[in-house]
Design a protein around this motif. Structure first.
Motif, short mmCIF file in Angstrom:
data_model
loop_
_atom_site.label_atom_id
_atom_site.label_comp_id
_atom_site.label_asym_id
_atom_site.label_seq_id
_atom_site.Cartn_x
_atom_site.Cartn_y
_atom_site.Cartn_z
N MET A 51 0.86 -1.17 0.00
CA MET A 51 0.00 0.00 0.00
C MET A 51 0.90 1.23 0.00
SD MET A 51 -2.89 1.09 2.82
CE MET A 51 -4.15 -0.03 2.29
N LYS A 52 0.64 2.12 -0.92
CA LYS A 52 1.42 3.35 -0.99
C LYS A 52 1.09 4.22 0.22
CE LYS A 52 -0.13 3.61 -5.19
NZ LYS A 52 -0.74 3.95 -6.36
N ASP A 60 -2.15 6.11 0.07
CA ASP A 60 -3.37 5.36 0.36
C ASP A 60 -3.57 5.23 1.87
OD1 ASP A 60 -3.79 4.97 -2.38
OD2 ASP A 60 -2.58 3.13 -2.38
N PHE A 78 -9.21 -2.71 -0.62
CA PHE A 78 -8.17 -2.21 -1.52
C PHE A 78 -6.95 -3.14 -1.50
CE2 PHE A 78 -4.31 0.32 -2.17
CZ PHE A 78 -4.55 0.80 -3.45
N LEU A 79 -6.58 -3.59 -0.30
CA LEU A 79 -5.44 -4.51 -0.18
C LEU A 79 -5.71 -5.83 -0.89
CD1 LEU A 79 -4.37 -3.90 3.52
CD2 LEU A 79 -3.08 -3.29 1.47
N LYS A 120 -7.73 -6.38 -3.38
CA LYS A 120 -7.72 -6.14 -4.82
C LYS A 120 -6.28 -5.99 -5.32
CE LYS A 120 -9.64 -3.00 -8.32
NZ LYS A 120 -8.45 -3.05 -9.14
N SER A 121 -5.46 -5.26 -4.56
CA SER A 121 -4.06 -5.07 -4.96
C SER A 121 -3.31 -6.40 -5.01
CB SER A 121 -3.35 -4.13 -3.98
OG SER A 121 -3.92 -2.85 -4.02
N GLU A 122 -3.59 -7.27 -4.04
CA GLU A 122 -2.93 -8.58 -4.04
C GLU A 122 -3.42 -9.42 -5.21
OE1 GLU A 122 -2.24 -12.55 -1.26
OE2 GLU A 122 -3.66 -11.02 -0.59
N ASP A 157 -4.58 -8.37 -8.04
CA ASP A 157 -4.05 -7.81 -9.28
C ASP A 157 -2.53 -8.00 -9.40
OD1 ASP A 157 -6.62 -7.00 -9.76
OD2 ASP A 157 -6.27 -4.88 -9.32
N ASP A 178 -0.27 -6.43 -7.56
CA ASP A 178 0.46 -5.21 -7.22
C ASP A 178 1.28 -5.37 -5.95
OD1 ASP A 178 -0.68 -4.05 -9.43
OD2 ASP A 178 -2.28 -3.04 -8.30
N ILE A 179 0.79 -6.21 -5.02
CA ILE A 179 1.52 -6.46 -3.78
C ILE A 179 1.56 -7.95 -3.50
CG2 ILE A 179 0.95 -4.21 -2.76
CD1 ILE A 179 -1.14 -5.64 -1.01
N HIS A 235 0.54 -7.74 1.82
CA HIS A 235 -0.89 -7.64 2.14
C HIS A 235 -1.11 -7.84 3.63
CE1 HIS A 235 -4.98 -9.55 2.55
NE2 HIS A 235 -5.29 -8.39 2.03
#
Length: 185
Positions: A1-2, A5, A138-139, A141-143, A145, A147-148, A153
């Motif tokens: 997570m940036k 965010d 959000f986390l 979804k990021s995982e 996708d 992204d993390i 996560h």
């Protein structure tokens, strides 16, 4: 997570705490405060508007609030709005001025005010939990996708949960302080 965010989550949780602070500031304790009339909405000029947009609110004495209405034709509407706000006030009309004596709080009214404060606190907790849920979604979804990583996560989820716990503890602390203030005789 940036960090942006996470800062957004922190900002949204802080705004829930600030809204709670504003809500409990309008609850009456033993002393007069101009904040007590913040929630009063006056039917004026064809719409509902806050009392402070049609009058000046002052506290000349510890147990008295004075409301100086700018437009004399609005005095009746302001008087009605204060009576209908369910604050337990009975204004005394004196020309364009309303004087509101604050009666002593009895035990039953104190308990009612504490219940209202608990309701405000629960609303703040719910808002904070909604922010946490958004952060967790959000986390996920990021995982998903890519992204993390799963470890990132888990680490960020722990960070969001820790922030949530701290923010709810702040609300609980503010609530207990306000409860003590209300119950003080």
């Amino acid at each position: 997570m940036k960090s942006g965010d996470f800062d957004d989550i922190r900002r949204r949780m802080d705004s829930a705490v600030n809204a709670f602070k504003h809500d409990i500031a309008s609850l009456r304790t033993g002393r007069a405060s101009s904040n007590l009339l913040d929630a009063v909405q006056v039917k004026a000029y064809g719409s509902e508007m806050p009392l402070v947009q049609v009058a000046t609110v002052a506290v000349p004495e510890p147990r008295m609030i004075s409301v100086s209405v700018w437009d004399k034709s609005m005095v009746g509407a302001v008087d009605r709005a204060i009576r209908e706000a369910n604050l337990g006030f009975n204004p005394i009309v004196d020309g364009a001025m309303l004087r509101i004596p604050l009666p002593e709080l009895n035990e039953q009214r104190r308990k009612e005010l504490v219940k209202i404060a608990h309701g405000y606190a629960e609303n703040a907790r719910v808002a904070i939990r909604h922010v946490r849920r958004d952060g967790m979604d959000f986390l996920k979804k990021s995982e998903k996708d890519g992204d993390i990583s799963e470890d990132d996560h888990r680490r960020e989820a722990d960070r969001v949960q820790k922030l949530t716990d701290e923010t709810i503890a702040t609300v609980d602390s503010l609530l207990s302080g306000k409860e003590a203030e209300i119950m003080q005789v």
